[in-house]
Design an enzyme around this catalytic site. Sequence first.
Site, PDB file in Angstrom:
ATOM      1  N   LEU A   1       0.238 -19.310  -7.008  1.00 53.11           N
ATOM      2  CA  LEU A   1       0.736 -18.851  -8.310  1.00 53.11           C
ATOM      3  C   LEU A   1       2.157 -19.307  -8.602  1.00 53.11           C
ATOM      4  O   LEU A   1       2.468 -19.682  -9.732  1.00 53.11           O
ATOM      5  CB  LEU A   1       0.611 -17.327  -8.417  1.00 53.11           C
ATOM      6  CG  LEU A   1      -0.834 -16.810  -8.394  1.00 53.11           C
ATOM      7  CD1 LEU A   1      -0.872 -15.305  -8.587  1.00 53.11           C
ATOM      8  CD2 LEU A   1      -1.691 -17.507  -9.458  1.00 53.11           C
TER       9      LEU A   1
ATOM     10  N   LEU B   1      13.514 -17.132   2.839  1.00 49.85           N
ATOM     11  CA  LEU B   1      14.216 -15.973   2.268  1.00 49.85           C
ATOM     12  C   LEU B   1      14.696 -15.000   3.345  1.00 49.85           C
ATOM     13  O   LEU B   1      15.520 -14.122   3.080  1.00 49.85           O
ATOM     14  CB  LEU B   1      13.316 -15.231   1.269  1.00 49.85           C
ATOM     15  CG  LEU B   1      12.863 -16.012   0.031  1.00 49.85           C
ATOM     16  CD1 LEU B   1      11.897 -15.191  -0.800  1.00 49.85           C
ATOM     17  CD2 LEU B   1      14.068 -16.444  -0.814  1.00 49.85           C
TER      18      LEU B   1
ATOM     19  N   PHE C   1       7.807 -15.111  -6.369  1.00 52.45           N
ATOM     20  CA  PHE C   1       6.428 -15.203  -5.871  1.00 52.45           C
ATOM     21  C   PHE C   1       6.386 -15.625  -4.404  1.00 52.45           C
ATOM     22  O   PHE C   1       5.324 -15.880  -3.854  1.00 52.45           O
ATOM     23  CB  PHE C   1       5.609 -16.184  -6.736  1.00 52.45           C
ATOM     24  CG  PHE C   1       5.053 -15.539  -7.983  1.00 52.45           C
ATOM     25  CD1 PHE C   1       5.896 -15.153  -9.015  1.00 52.45           C
ATOM     26  CD2 PHE C   1       3.694 -15.291  -8.113  1.00 52.45           C
ATOM     27  CE1 PHE C   1       5.396 -14.541 -10.160  1.00 52.45           C
ATOM     28  CE2 PHE C   1       3.177 -14.688  -9.249  1.00 52.45           C
ATOM     29  CZ  PHE C   1       4.025 -14.307 -10.266  1.00 52.45           C
TER      30      PHE C   1
ATOM     31  N   ASN D   1      -2.054  -5.495  -7.644  1.00 52.03           N
ATOM     32  CA  ASN D   1      -2.945  -4.326  -7.762  1.00 52.03           C
ATOM     33  C   ASN D   1      -3.063  -3.609  -6.416  1.00 52.03           C
ATOM     34  O   ASN D   1      -3.462  -2.452  -6.376  1.00 52.03           O
ATOM     35  CB  ASN D   1      -4.313  -4.755  -8.297  1.00 52.03           C
ATOM     36  CG  ASN D   1      -5.116  -5.547  -7.277  1.00 52.03           C
ATOM     37  OD1 ASN D   1      -5.857  -4.995  -6.483  1.00 52.03           O
ATOM     38  ND2 ASN D   1      -4.968  -6.866  -7.278  1.00 52.03           N
ATOM     39  N   HIS D   2      -2.707  -4.273  -5.324  1.00 53.51           N
ATOM     40  CA  HIS D   2      -2.812  -3.618  -4.019  1.00 53.51           C
ATOM     41  C   HIS D   2      -1.693  -2.600  -3.780  1.00 53.51           C
ATOM     42  O   HIS D   2      -1.730  -1.853  -2.811  1.00 53.51           O
ATOM     43  CB  HIS D   2      -2.927  -4.665  -2.909  1.00 53.51           C
ATOM     44  CG  HIS D   2      -4.172  -5.479  -3.092  1.00 53.51           C
ATOM     45  ND1 HIS D   2      -5.428  -4.943  -2.907  1.00 53.51           N
ATOM     46  CD2 HIS D   2      -4.356  -6.747  -3.546  1.00 53.51           C
ATOM     47  CE1 HIS D   2      -6.344  -5.854  -3.220  1.00 53.51           C
ATOM     48  NE2 HIS D   2      -5.710  -6.964  -3.596  1.00 53.51           N
TER      49      HIS D   2
ATOM     50  N   TYR E   1       0.286  -5.293   3.084  1.00 49.00           N
ATOM     51  CA  TYR E   1       0.628  -6.180   1.966  1.00 49.00           C
ATOM     52  C   TYR E   1       0.935  -5.366   0.703  1.00 49.00           C
ATOM     53  O   TYR E   1       1.974  -5.557   0.057  1.00 49.00           O
ATOM     54  CB  TYR E   1      -0.540  -7.149   1.735  1.00 49.00           C
ATOM     55  CG  TYR E   1      -0.499  -7.883   0.427  1.00 49.00           C
ATOM     56  CD1 TYR E   1       0.443  -8.872   0.190  1.00 49.00           C
ATOM     57  CD2 TYR E   1      -1.412  -7.580  -0.594  1.00 49.00           C
ATOM     58  CE1 TYR E   1       0.483  -9.538  -1.038  1.00 49.00           C
ATOM     59  CE2 TYR E   1      -1.383  -8.251  -1.804  1.00 49.00           C
ATOM     60  CZ  TYR E   1      -0.423  -9.221  -2.019  1.00 49.00           C
ATOM     61  OH  TYR E   1      -0.388  -9.874  -3.227  1.00 49.00           O
TER      62      TYR E   1
ATOM     63  N   SER F   1      -6.310 -10.259 -10.396  1.00 47.46           N
ATOM     64  CA  SER F   1      -6.821 -11.436  -9.693  1.00 47.46           C
ATOM     65  C   SER F   1      -6.553 -12.648 -10.573  1.00 47.46           C
ATOM     66  O   SER F   1      -7.248 -12.853 -11.576  1.00 47.46           O
ATOM     67  CB  SER F   1      -8.317 -11.295  -9.442  1.00 47.46           C
ATOM     68  OG  SER F   1      -8.592 -10.036  -8.847  1.00 47.46           O
TER      69      SER F   1
HETATM   70  C1  15L Z   1      -3.709 -10.124  -4.488  1.00 46.24           C
HETATM   71  O1  15L Z   1      -2.652  -9.519  -4.546  1.00 46.24           O
HETATM   72  C2  15L Z   1      -3.861 -11.337  -3.650  1.00 46.24           C
HETATM   73  O2  15L Z   1      -2.682 -12.109  -3.609  1.00 46.24           O
HETATM   74  C3  15L Z   1      -5.031 -12.196  -4.067  1.00 46.24           C
HETATM   75  O3  15L Z   1      -5.328 -13.082  -2.999  1.00 46.24           O
HETATM   76  C4  15L Z   1      -6.267 -11.367  -4.429  1.00 46.24           C
HETATM   77  O4  15L Z   1      -6.759 -10.706  -3.311  1.00 46.24           O
HETATM   78  C5  15L Z   1      -5.913 -10.362  -5.492  1.00 46.24           C
HETATM   79  O5  15L Z   1      -4.813  -9.578  -5.103  1.00 46.24           O
HETATM   80  C6  15L Z   1      -7.076  -9.443  -5.834  1.00 46.24           C
HETATM   81  O6  15L Z   1      -6.976  -8.224  -5.602  1.00 46.24           O
HETATM   82  O7  15L Z   1      -8.089  -9.932  -6.334  1.00 46.24           O
END
Ligand code: 15L
Length: 268
Positions: A14, A51, A70, A111-112, A135, A164
């Site tokens: 990304l 970083l 990113f 979203n995680h 993550y 996604s």
């Molecule tokens: C994310 O945060 C990931 O970077 C990506 O690889 C996907 O897993 C995406 O979420 C998702 O939830 O579809």
Amino acid sequence: MNKKVLVTGASGHLGGMLFKAMAKIGYSNLVGTDLKRKNIEKSEKFILANLRNFRTTLKMTKGVYAIVHFGAIPIEDIQHNILQNNIIGTYNLFEAARINKVKRIIFASSNHAIGFHKRTTRLNEFSTQRPDSHYGLSKAFGEELSRFYADKFNIKSMCIRIGSCLREPEDRRHLSTWISYRDLTQLIDIGIKHKSIHHEIVYGASENKKSWWNNSRAYKLGYKPKDSADRFDLNLLSKNEYKDKMALLFQGGVFTSANFKGNIKNIK
Ligand code: 15L
């Protein structure tokens, strides 16, 4: 825009896409950075850097107006790697930005950070964080870190809880979570240019009917998605559909069930 904008993760999926897309929409003073140099043209400005190294990060953020962040591990990993790359790396970047008086940071959240919410719950910008992985926890940390740097030091920020982001949706979950490349680019552009941003949480999703997120905050800031997952055929999308019952229950999908040792009944 001719102010200097630094894109971290510029060799990644990304970050790399944005590095190219932003140049196309008029960002004429872009600098990319990453751990590795990949798909970077000779004509593009690029700094090879980690970083985790504060001195290099400090040097690289001099004279920068905005950062599009990113540069991180994009999936689940062991705690040590997430801590070093995503948490310490992001902390270093914000601290360097503060010292160098960077004005804005766009943070690639995910979203995680809210993955343990049920798919039946509709979320908005005020919903509680519910990370589903180390993550996701690093993304939740980044959101609060940016809120703190906004409130305390006036570094404006926008956190995009990216669903996604792919060329096209690939499974049924993506009918709710998908965002196209151009819609993500539009959100980044709003984050950099909108006049009245302080600290924002928005959802990185195209205009999907099956979305779990009320993204009215993004719309108020001027977001007009051009794409939608609705036009994709549900039956064609089943190739990667998970048979994992737990994954199907929660917004974070397989990130929630991986290494799960808890009790599903307790996750209300
Ligand atoms: C994310 O945060 C990931 O970077 C990506 O690889 C996907 O897993 C995406 O979420 C998702 O939830 O579809």
